[in-house]
Design a protein around this motif. Sequence first.
Motif, PDB file in Angstrom:
ATOM      1  N   ASP A 210      58.280 -39.494  34.153  1.00  0.00           N
ATOM      2  CA  ASP A 210      58.100 -40.070  36.016  1.00  0.00           C
ATOM      3  C   ASP A 210      56.512 -40.010  36.014  1.00  0.00           C
ATOM      4  O   ASP A 210      56.171 -39.848  37.549  1.00  0.00           O
TER       5      ASP A 210
ATOM      6  N   THR B 207      50.046 -44.535  27.138  1.00  0.00           N
ATOM      7  CA  THR B 207      50.764 -45.387  28.406  1.00  0.00           C
ATOM      8  C   THR B 207      51.552 -46.621  27.531  1.00  0.00           C
ATOM      9  O   THR B 207      51.383 -47.756  27.125  1.00  0.00           O
TER      10      THR B 207
ATOM     11  N   VAL C 117      52.308 -29.849  31.377  1.00  0.00           N
ATOM     12  CA  VAL C 117      52.986 -30.842  32.385  1.00  0.00           C
ATOM     13  C   VAL C 117      53.819 -32.410  31.577  1.00  0.00           C
ATOM     14  O   VAL C 117      52.803 -32.551  30.406  1.00  0.00           O
TER      15      VAL C 117
ATOM     16  N   THR D  31      55.678 -37.562  29.418  1.00  0.00           N
ATOM     17  CA  THR D  31      56.231 -37.315  30.287  1.00  0.00           C
ATOM     18  C   THR D  31      57.284 -39.258  30.846  1.00  0.00           C
ATOM     19  O   THR D  31      56.633 -39.873  30.553  1.00  0.00           O
TER      20      THR D  31
ATOM     21  N   ASN E  46      53.703 -38.524  35.557  1.00  0.00           N
ATOM     22  CA  ASN E  46      52.453 -37.716  35.407  1.00  0.00           C
ATOM     23  C   ASN E  46      52.259 -38.173  34.536  1.00  0.00           C
ATOM     24  O   ASN E  46      52.381 -38.276  32.943  1.00  0.00           O
ATOM     25  N   THR E  47      51.283 -37.734  33.968  1.00  0.00           N
ATOM     26  CA  THR E  47      49.793 -37.513  33.218  1.00  0.00           C
ATOM     27  C   THR E  47      50.475 -36.736  32.319  1.00  0.00           C
ATOM     28  O   THR E  47      50.853 -35.410  32.816  1.00  0.00           O
TER      29      THR E  47
ATOM     30  N   LYS F 169      54.390 -41.943  28.857  1.00  0.00           N
ATOM     31  CA  LYS F 169      53.266 -41.285  28.864  1.00  0.00           C
ATOM     32  C   LYS F 169      53.186 -39.938  27.091  1.00  0.00           C
ATOM     33  O   LYS F 169      54.448 -39.019  27.741  1.00  0.00           O
TER      34      LYS F 169
ATOM     35  N   SER G  32      50.150 -33.064  30.019  1.00  0.00           N
ATOM     36  CA  SER G  32      48.842 -31.882  29.568  1.00  0.00           C
ATOM     37  C   SER G  32      50.013 -30.624  29.340  1.00  0.00           C
ATOM     38  O   SER G  32      51.076 -30.431  29.256  1.00  0.00           O
TER      39      SER G  32
END
Length: 891
Positions: free
Chosen positions: A208, A255, A218, A206, A210-211, A240, A213
Motif C-alpha cells: 500500500d 522497493t 507495519v 507492504t 507504506n514502509t 516494499k 516496520s
Amino acid sequence: MKIRTLSVLFISFLITTQCILLPGEEKKSGMESILLGLGGGTTGNSSNLKPGATIDLNNNGIPDGILTDSNGDGISDGINLNGNDFPSLVLLDTNGDGIPDAVDQNGDGVPDYYISVTDAGIIAITTGPNGTGNTVVLVDANKDGNPEGFDTDGDGTANDTTIVQILTDVTIPTLNLSPSSATSSSTITVTIQCQDTVAAGTILYTIDGNTPSFSPKVGLTANPPNKSVSFSGDGNYTLKALCRDLAGNVSTVATGTYTIDSAAPSVSVSLSANYISNSAGAIASSTATWTSNKTGTYSIKEGSSSCNNGTEVDNGSVTSGVNKSFTRSAGSHFSGEGSKEYRICVTSLGLTGSQTFQITRDDTAPSVTPTPGPGNFSTTTSVTLACSDTGGSGCTKTVYALQSGSAPTNPAINGVSGSTTSGTEYTSAISLSDANANYLKYIARDAAGNVSSVTSGVYSVDTTVANITINSHTTYLNGTDTVTVSWQSSKAGSYQLRVGGSSCSTGTALSNGSGNLNVSGSVAAGGPDTTSTIINSNFSVGSNTIRICVENLVSNFGSNSFSLTKDSTAPNVSITSPTTNGPHPSGTTVTLSCSDTGGTGCKKTAYSTTGTDPAFSGGTACTISSGSEYTTAATLPNGSYTIKARSCDQAGNVSSVSSLAVVVGPPSAPTISLATVGNTEISIAFTTVSGATSYKVYYGTTSGVTTSNSSVTGTSSPIVVTGLTNDTIYYFRLAAIHAGGESSLSAEVNKTPTNLPIAQYCVIQWPPTLIVSASGTSDIIYGRIYHELVTPVAGFDARVIASVGYGPNNTNPITHPQLWVFTPTTFNLQIGNDDEYYSTITAPSTPGTYRYVFRFSISGVASTTYCDLDGSGSNSGLSFSDAQMGTMTVN
C-alpha cells in the motif's frame, strides 16, 4: 541490546526441560513432565496450538508466549516472545492439516525438530514427527544464558550447536525482489527472498506504499526464506519489504514498482541461474529464456530504471509466444563480482511492457567454520559446520566426510549441478566417536557454483582410560619356550608390555621383533583377545612381573600385571602299549606314561595316530596345538599309522617325541576297477590295497551280495570266477584280507558271462609307433576288423563297437584293464571285406613309454577282441601278443 533480549527469550523457550505447559494445565514435577514429554504426540489437544493460545515457556506457571498467525491463514506459524506482532521462533505445518507440527530452527523452511501435544496437554519437542524419536533439550551447563547447543540423544551434552551461531550472529540479512520492477498486461508475481549467513527470519512487506516496520508492526508477515506476492488488474503497484534474521538483525527496505496495463505487452522470464562465477568448475553463465504475449520489437537494457534509460545490450523483433534467449557470462559481461539488473522492454502498437531480472557474479568460494575446532577432547563432542559466503550468492550445500583412525576420501560437490559426488550432506551436528581420532573433512558450495577447498581437521576424543583384562597367561615358564599372554582392553589405544617395575613408566619396555610379537602396537576395544608373545631370554630364572599398559588418545594409561616363574627341565614320555608294529586286532588300545624329574610334574600328554608330531603352545598353559590329549587308555582306530606321543610339564617344558608304527584292524575296502565277460567266467580286476595279503570275490545271481555268498580267493588282480552259467546275470563284491582281518566289501558290480566268440580278425592298421608331446594329441590311428556276415556288408554297422587305448609299458590291457585308458573311434570306410575305424589319443601329462591297441566287439555276435600290429582274432594262426602292441613315446 535488542538482540540480547531476543536471545534470552529464545533460550527460555528452548530450555524447558522437554515440556511446555498450556493454559489451564497443572504444573508437573520435573520427572513427571519428562515422562509425559516422551509420550507419543496426538491430535487430542491440537486446538491448544491455534493462534492466540498462551504457553508457559519457562515452566514457572506463568504464560509468557503467544502462538501467532503472521499471514492470516488461521494456522500458527510462530511463537511471539517479545510482545511484537512477529514470531521469534518459526513453526511449520508440514502436512497442511492446519496444525503446526515442526520447528524451523534456522529459517530455511525445513523442519529441524518436531512439536506435538500429548493427551495430557503437554507440548513435546522431539527429533521425530508426532512425538517419535528422542526428546530435544537445550544444554546450558553453567546456566549463564549462553547455551552450548541442543542435546538430541539424551547423553546430557550438546550435539547440535547451531543455536550458538544463531545467537551470536551480527550480520545483517539481505532481501531481494525478483523482479524488482515490471510492466505487464497480466498478473505479475514477485518473489521476496530473505538471505542470511546463519538463519533467516520473518519477512515483512507492504503493498500500500507504506514502509514496513517491525516495531511498531507495519505490513504483512511471512515465514522465511521466501514469499510470493501477486498483482493483478490494471494499475500501478508498489511492493516494499524487509526481513530480520533469528538473531534480530534487520535488513534494509527493498522497493519494487510494477505496472499492469492489459493493452501492453506482457513479458515472462525464466533464468537458468541467478548467480554465476568466473571461477573454474562453477556456473559460468546464465541464460534468460523469455517470451512476450505480443509481437513487436524489443530492447534489453542494463542498469536502467525504466525502458527510457540504461545501456542497451540487445534488441530486435519478437513473435508472440516464441521463446527468446539472452545469455550473460561471468567472464565476458562482468568486470568483477557484483549484481547487474537487466530490463526486457517489448513495444507493440505503441505500448511498452517490461520485466526485470538480476544476475549476480560471485567468484568467491564460501567458507566453513567448525564449532568446535580440531583438537583433543576428554568429553563427548559434536561438531557443527557453519557456512558463510561473502560473495553474495549464499551457501547451498555443505558436504563432509568423517572417518575414524585415518583420513577419509575428500568430499566433493559438482559446482555446476550442485550434486554431491563424494561425502555426506551436512544437515545437523556431526557426532564424533569416543576413543577415536576422528578425521573430518568438509567443503561447501554457493549458488554460483563456487566450491570451497577441502578443509580437514582431527578431533581426538577419549573420555576414559582402558580397563585391562588378562584372560590367560603363563604361571610357569620353561628354559626355551616363549610366553603367551591373552588379554583384552575395554578401549582402543596404543599398548606396551613391560617386564619388571611397578608402573607404566618403570621396568623394561619390550619391543617387537627377534621373536617378540604383539608386545607393542594398537589394540581394538573389547576384543578379540590380543595374544602377546615374549621370548624366553627376557626372563630370569625365578619370579618375573609382566605389566600390560594401554594408552588412550590423551596419554593416560590403564594397566594390569601378572607374575610367572621360570623353570627349565623337560619331562619324559613313553608308549607302554602296544609295543610291536602288528597288525593288531580291532579294539587295541594305546597306553602312555609320563615322568618329570624337574619336580613340577607332568601337566598334559598329547598323542596322534596320523604320524604328525604332537605339539604344544601357550607355554605353561600346555595348549595342544597338534594332536589329542591323553587321559586314559585310548582305543586305536583301525588302519595303518604311527603313534606319536609328547608331554608337557607345569613349567611348559615339552618332552621329545616317542613314536611307534602300528597296523590295527582289517585293510580298507578295495575297488573293482573292471569286470570282463568270458565264456562261463567273469574276470574281476581291482586296485590293490596297501598291506593286503589276499583278496576274496563274493558273487551270486541276485543283487545284495554278502560274505555268505560263494567266493573265490586270489592274491593279485584279476581274479577269474569260473564255472558260471552263460547269459545269467551275476553280482560281485570284493574284500581285502591281511592278519588284521577282512575288509568291508566293495561296491557291487554285475556282469553276464557269454559264449560269444572273439572277432575273426582285427589289426592295428597304422601307425606302428607314435611320438606325442605330454598332454598333446597324437596322429590319427587306424584299425580294421573283419567278421563274416558283418563287415562284408557295405557301409557302417552299428553293432560294431570300436575304441583305441593306451597304457603303461609292460602292461597287458586284457590282464590289467584298470591301468588302460580307451577312447571311442569313428568309422572311416570299407576296404574289401574289412571295416576301418580311426581316432586320435590325448597323451598323458607324464613323459615316458606307453603301449597302445585297438579293441573291437560286435553286439550279439562277437565279444571284446584286442588287436595288435600283426593281427589277432579267432581265425587260424592269429593271437594277441604283448610284443605286437603299438609303442607311444611321450616327450
